[in-house]
Scaffold this motif. Structure first.
Motif, short mmCIF file in Angstrom:
data_model
loop_
_atom_site.label_atom_id
_atom_site.label_comp_id
_atom_site.label_asym_id
_atom_site.label_seq_id
_atom_site.Cartn_x
_atom_site.Cartn_y
_atom_site.Cartn_z
N LEU A 77 6.77 8.55 -10.18
CA LEU A 77 7.14 7.23 -9.69
C LEU A 77 6.16 6.86 -8.66
CD1 LEU A 77 10.96 6.93 -9.50
CD2 LEU A 77 9.58 5.84 -11.12
N THR A 78 5.65 7.80 -7.99
CA THR A 78 4.69 7.57 -7.00
C THR A 78 3.36 7.18 -7.28
OG1 THR A 78 5.92 8.87 -5.26
CG2 THR A 78 3.60 8.33 -4.79
N LEU A 108 2.91 5.92 -10.37
CA LEU A 108 2.90 4.57 -11.12
C LEU A 108 3.14 3.49 -10.19
CD1 LEU A 108 3.41 3.46 -13.96
CD2 LEU A 108 5.83 3.72 -13.48
N LEU A 109 3.81 3.46 -9.02
CA LEU A 109 4.13 2.35 -8.07
C LEU A 109 3.40 2.50 -6.79
CD1 LEU A 109 8.06 2.18 -9.01
CD2 LEU A 109 6.14 0.96 -10.00
N GLY A 110 2.95 3.56 -6.21
CA GLY A 110 2.39 3.73 -5.22
C GLY A 110 3.49 3.87 -4.13
N SER A 111 3.28 3.35 -2.97
CA SER A 111 4.44 3.36 -2.02
C SER A 111 5.65 2.51 -2.27
CB SER A 111 3.83 2.77 -0.46
OG SER A 111 3.38 1.29 -0.72
N ASN A 112 5.56 1.72 -3.02
CA ASN A 112 6.80 0.92 -3.55
C ASN A 112 7.56 1.88 -4.15
OD1 ASN A 112 5.75 -1.71 -2.45
ND2 ASN A 112 4.66 -1.75 -4.39
N ALA A 113 7.33 2.85 -4.67
CA ALA A 113 8.23 4.09 -5.27
C ALA A 113 9.31 4.13 -4.44
CB ALA A 113 7.48 5.01 -5.79
N TRP A 118 11.11 2.37 -2.40
CA TRP A 118 12.35 1.57 -2.81
C TRP A 118 13.04 2.02 -4.02
CZ3 TRP A 118 13.61 -1.88 0.79
CH2 TRP A 118 12.43 -2.41 1.66
N VAL A 119 12.58 2.44 -5.16
CA VAL A 119 13.13 2.85 -6.45
C VAL A 119 13.88 4.07 -5.96
CG1 VAL A 119 13.15 3.37 -8.68
CG2 VAL A 119 11.43 1.57 -7.75
N LYS A 176 2.18 5.88 3.59
CA LYS A 176 1.50 5.01 2.64
C LYS A 176 0.07 5.45 2.24
CE LYS A 176 0.57 0.13 1.70
NZ LYS A 176 0.65 -1.35 2.23
#
Length: 790
Positions: free
Chosen positions: A26-27, A29-34, A36-37, A107
């Motif tokens: 997930l990291t 794929l989404l970077g730092s937004n991972a 939240w998931v 980040k």
């Protein structure tokens, strides 16, 4: 529990581990937004456990799980009561905030996915520890917390300090885990139960046991190392080499409180004894004093908070073992308050470092305008840590003094210790929360500004919870404090402390603590210098002692390895055969188990005497042989004679096996000897020959006496009858011996064949060794040419 609830609880326990598996993907794929998931995984676990609050508040203790190893009565089971549920909510709730905080703090870090994986593994391990009902499950998760904390503390693996701190934490807490394992096994044998819920329901199974002191020492060994009690306190501040999210989580809700949890869990069955009420308060009080004194010595915000955590853990241990009516309630309130304010303050320290570039309090000041949200969260958390109303820390401090302040000498002594420690913690709290923000602005390595929402969300939420839990203390006590205190005491308990102070001695002690804390804050620079001089005068402490212990252990291991692993095959064989001879001869000598003197057999035929004589002649030929080839052939003659004796006495299968073994041995050994350039004669001196002969005779005599003693035991024909009855029926074979080898012992036979095959391959590799097309001479061979000697 119903089947559905059991399945959901197992899922809730598994969710952090599932999140850990997905974190790297997930990291990427989404970077730092991972973050939240990934925060959804602890959030789901938190909501699941939140649903148990009404039942637990009503006084119920829920159990569930499934059989793990039924034959040993080992289960994968959990216990949900006021104690475990409070810890579960702290672990998942604060864990949720830590995951979000990590997303902002790291980040852009290339290893952010790995870090989030580790933090979720750590969360799952701690959650499993506090929810465990099974002794074995408790130990497994206990050690998992040590392993995952090792990974987190050593996250910056290129830093020598981080690697040292990680190793130190693993050695100390892992070693304590072995003490705990021994203690749990002893409790298992004494109480004859394998689950905590069953142990807690027994009628005083441990305190009256003659092994109580042994159990207590082993349990305290695990708890004191995990919760950094003196003299094992040194590893915890060094763990600050980990990134700040780890520090915030480690100190607020997870590993360092595992030892306190264990003591609280076992208090109903091991507490209220003179040993318990002496050891815990003494070591807890020492840890409190030492931790606070070392805290004011620091200038690094994280180190200052780390040492106050050591002190707080000491206070919790002291209260858990103090034994007064309200000491447990005080410990419960302080544990919850500490989790809230310490998690917030650590995140504040990390936020300051992240946005200003330094954690050195002497290089910080005037950040209030640049970081107003952070300042508000820091101040609110410090007010709770200092024990000021209307925060939850005030309730905890008032209950502490209410529990300790009595007229006897013991109570007076520990009350003074508590006031001293709390005053120093008050000063340290406001050094962290005020010094970086007030006064004139100071130039920092980075231009300071308010951090992103992921960084300030955690401290703000925890600070607000510290306020709301005190303002709505009736609800807090009903759902959290009272059920937890009931579980720790082992009897129904009602906590009723509120923000309205009770006029009396506890309030007076609180005022004294605040005044002394203000004095500490105002004189922190001189206090820091004084502590530096004291520490310099005392010399190296336990931290340096750990380095000395590890260095000594390495030297001892090296010397022992040099002795045991000399690199000479002859030495290994000699030691092995000495051990065999000792086992065969010393044991019967000590216990009088030598066989009776045998009677000389009668009726031996001439041809039997002939093969016996050939065997003896073969042995003598081996001894007197002048070269290795003659010795090998003579050894084969002796083996063939033994095979013929087997044949004459009605064991043709054994005889055939012996013939094959001897033939292969002679062929293989001859082939090896002709391929290796070895000394053609025996170069041992007379002394060495006598030593070897003595060892050989001792081994032969030992085996002979052992076999003679075995034949004196009455023959048990149970296996004979079994194989005779079932060989034909089950394996459809008339030859019982073949059936045993191929069917009943098929796996064993396969293993023997594999050993022979591996040995053959090794020999083949040995004889095919070439150096420039020539055979390689043996190293250090006295008869090899000089140029070929090593």
């Amino acid at each position: 529990m119903s089947a559905n609830v059991t399945d959901l609880t197992f899922l809730a326990l598994s969710l952090p581990f599932l999140g850990a598996v997905l974190a790297p993907f997930l990291t990427r794929l989404l970077g730092s937004n991972a973050a939240w998931v990934l925060a959804l995984f602890p959030a789901a676990s938190f909501l699941h456990f939140l649903g148990f609050l009404p039942e637990v508040a009503a006084g119920e203790a829920l159990t569930g799980g499934f059989a793990w190893v039924p034959s040993y009565n080992v289960s994968f089971s959990w216990l949900i009561d006021g104690l475990s549920l409070t810890f579960a909510l702290l672990i998942t709730g604060i864990g949720l905030l830590i995951v979000l905080y990590s997303g902002g703090y790291l980040k852009g870090h290339p290893q952010q996915g790995r870090f989030l994986c580790f933090i979720l593994l750590f969360m799952g391990s701690m959650l499993g520890l506090v929810m465990s009902d099974s002794f074995l499950m408790l130990f497994v998760f206990w050690e998992l917390t040590s392993i995952t904390s090792f990974l987190l503390i050593g996250f910056d693996h290129e830093s020598e300090a981080a690697r040292r701190a990680a190793l130190q934490a693993l050695v100390v807490t892992g070693g304590g885990g072995l003490f705990l394992l021994a203690g749990l096994l002893l409790i298992w044998n004494v109480a004859d139960v394998t689950q905590l819920s069953l142990l807690l329901n027994l009628d005083d199974p441990l305190r009256g046991s003659p092994f109580y002191i042994a159990m207590l020492v082993l349990v305290l060994g695990g708890a004191f190392t995990k919760s950094a009690q003196f003299p094992f306190h040194f590893w915890l501040p060094n763990a600050m080499e980990a990134p700040t999210p780890v520090s915030a989580y480690l100190h607020s809700a997870t590993m360092v409180k595992a030892g306190v949890y264990l003591l609280m869990r076992l208090n109903p069955v091991m507490g209220e004894t003179p040993a318990w009420e002496t050891v815990l308060p003494v070591f807890g009080g020492l840890t409190l004093v030492i931790g606070t004194l070392l805290a004011i010595r620091q200038t690094d915000l994280k180190l200052m908070l780390a040492y106050t955590t050591v002190a707080s853990l000491g206070l919790l241990v002291m209260l858990t073992g103090f034994g007064s009516e309200h000491a447990v309630e005080a410990a419960v309130l302080y544990l919850v308050a500490h989790s809230l304010f310490k998690g917030a303050l650590f995140m504040v320290a990390g936020l300051i470092d992240h946005e200003s570039g330094t954690r050195d309090v002497t290089r910080l000041g005037g950040l209030r305008g640049a970081m107003p949200i952070t300042f508000a969260a820091a101040l609110a958390s410090a007010l709770s840590m200092g024990g000021l109303p209307p925060f939850f820390g005030f309730l905890a401090k008032e209950e502490i003094y209410y529990a300790l302040a009595h007229g006897d000498l013991r109570s007076i002594l520990f009350t003074l210790v508590a006031v001293f420690g709390n005053a120093l913690m008050f000063g340290a709290a406001f050094v962290v929360a005020l010094k970086p923000f007030v006064g004139p602005a100071v130039a920092t390595p980075k231009h300071a500004h308010e951090g992103p929402v992921l960084l300030w969300l955690g401290p703000v939420v925890l600070a607000v919870l510290g306020l709301l839990s005190a303002l709505f203390s009736t609800l807090s006590h009903h759902y959290i404090s009272s059920p937890m205190a009931s579980a720790v005491k082992g009897s129904p308990t009602v906590v009723d402390m509120s923000v309205v102070p009770h006029i009396g001695l506890p309030l007076g002690l609180s005022v004294l603590t605040i005044l002394a804390g203000i004095a500490v804050y105002l004189t922190i620079d001189s206090g820091r210098a004084a502590m530096a001089r004291v520490l310099q005068a005392l010399g190296p402490g336990p931290d340096a002692g750990f380095d000395g212990f590890i260095a000594g252990l390495v030297r001892l291991s090296h010397r022992l390895t040099t002795i045991v692993q000399s690199g000479r095959l002859e030495a290994y064989l000699t030691l092995t055969f000495i051990g065999v001879a000792a086992v065969l001869l010393v044991t019967p000598m000590l216990y009088g188990e030598f066989p009776k003197a045998p009677s000389w057999p009668s009726g031996i035929h001439f041809h039997e005497w002939t093969f016996l004589a050939i065997g003896v002649i073969g042995v003598l030929a081996v001894i007197w042989a002048k070269d290795r080839l003659t010795a090998i052939v003579s050894l084969g003659v002796q083996g063939f004679a033994v095979a013929m004796i087997f044949l004459l006495f009605g064991a043709p299968d054994l005889s055939f096996t012996q013939f094959m073994v001897e033939t292969l041995s002679v062929v293989i050994l001859t082939l090896v000897m002709t391929r290796l350039r070895l000394s053609p004669t025996d170069h041992r001196g007379l002394g060495q020959k006598l030593i070897d002969a003595t060892i050989a005779i001792a081994c032969g005599l030992g085996f002979g006496l052992f076999l003679m003693r075995t034949t004196e035991v009455p023959f048990d024909d149970a296996l004979t009858l079994f194989f005779n009855a079932y060989s034909k029926v089950i394996a459809h074979g008339a030859n019982v011996v073949n059936v045993i080898i191929v069917d009943f012992r098929g796996v064993d036979t396969l293993g023997e064949i594999a050993v022979v095959m591996v040995t053959g391959l090794a020999i083949l590799a040995l004889i095919r060794i070439r150096v420039g097309g020539e055979r390689r001479p043996a190293e250090n061979d006295p008869d090899a040419p000089e140029g070929n000697r090593s």
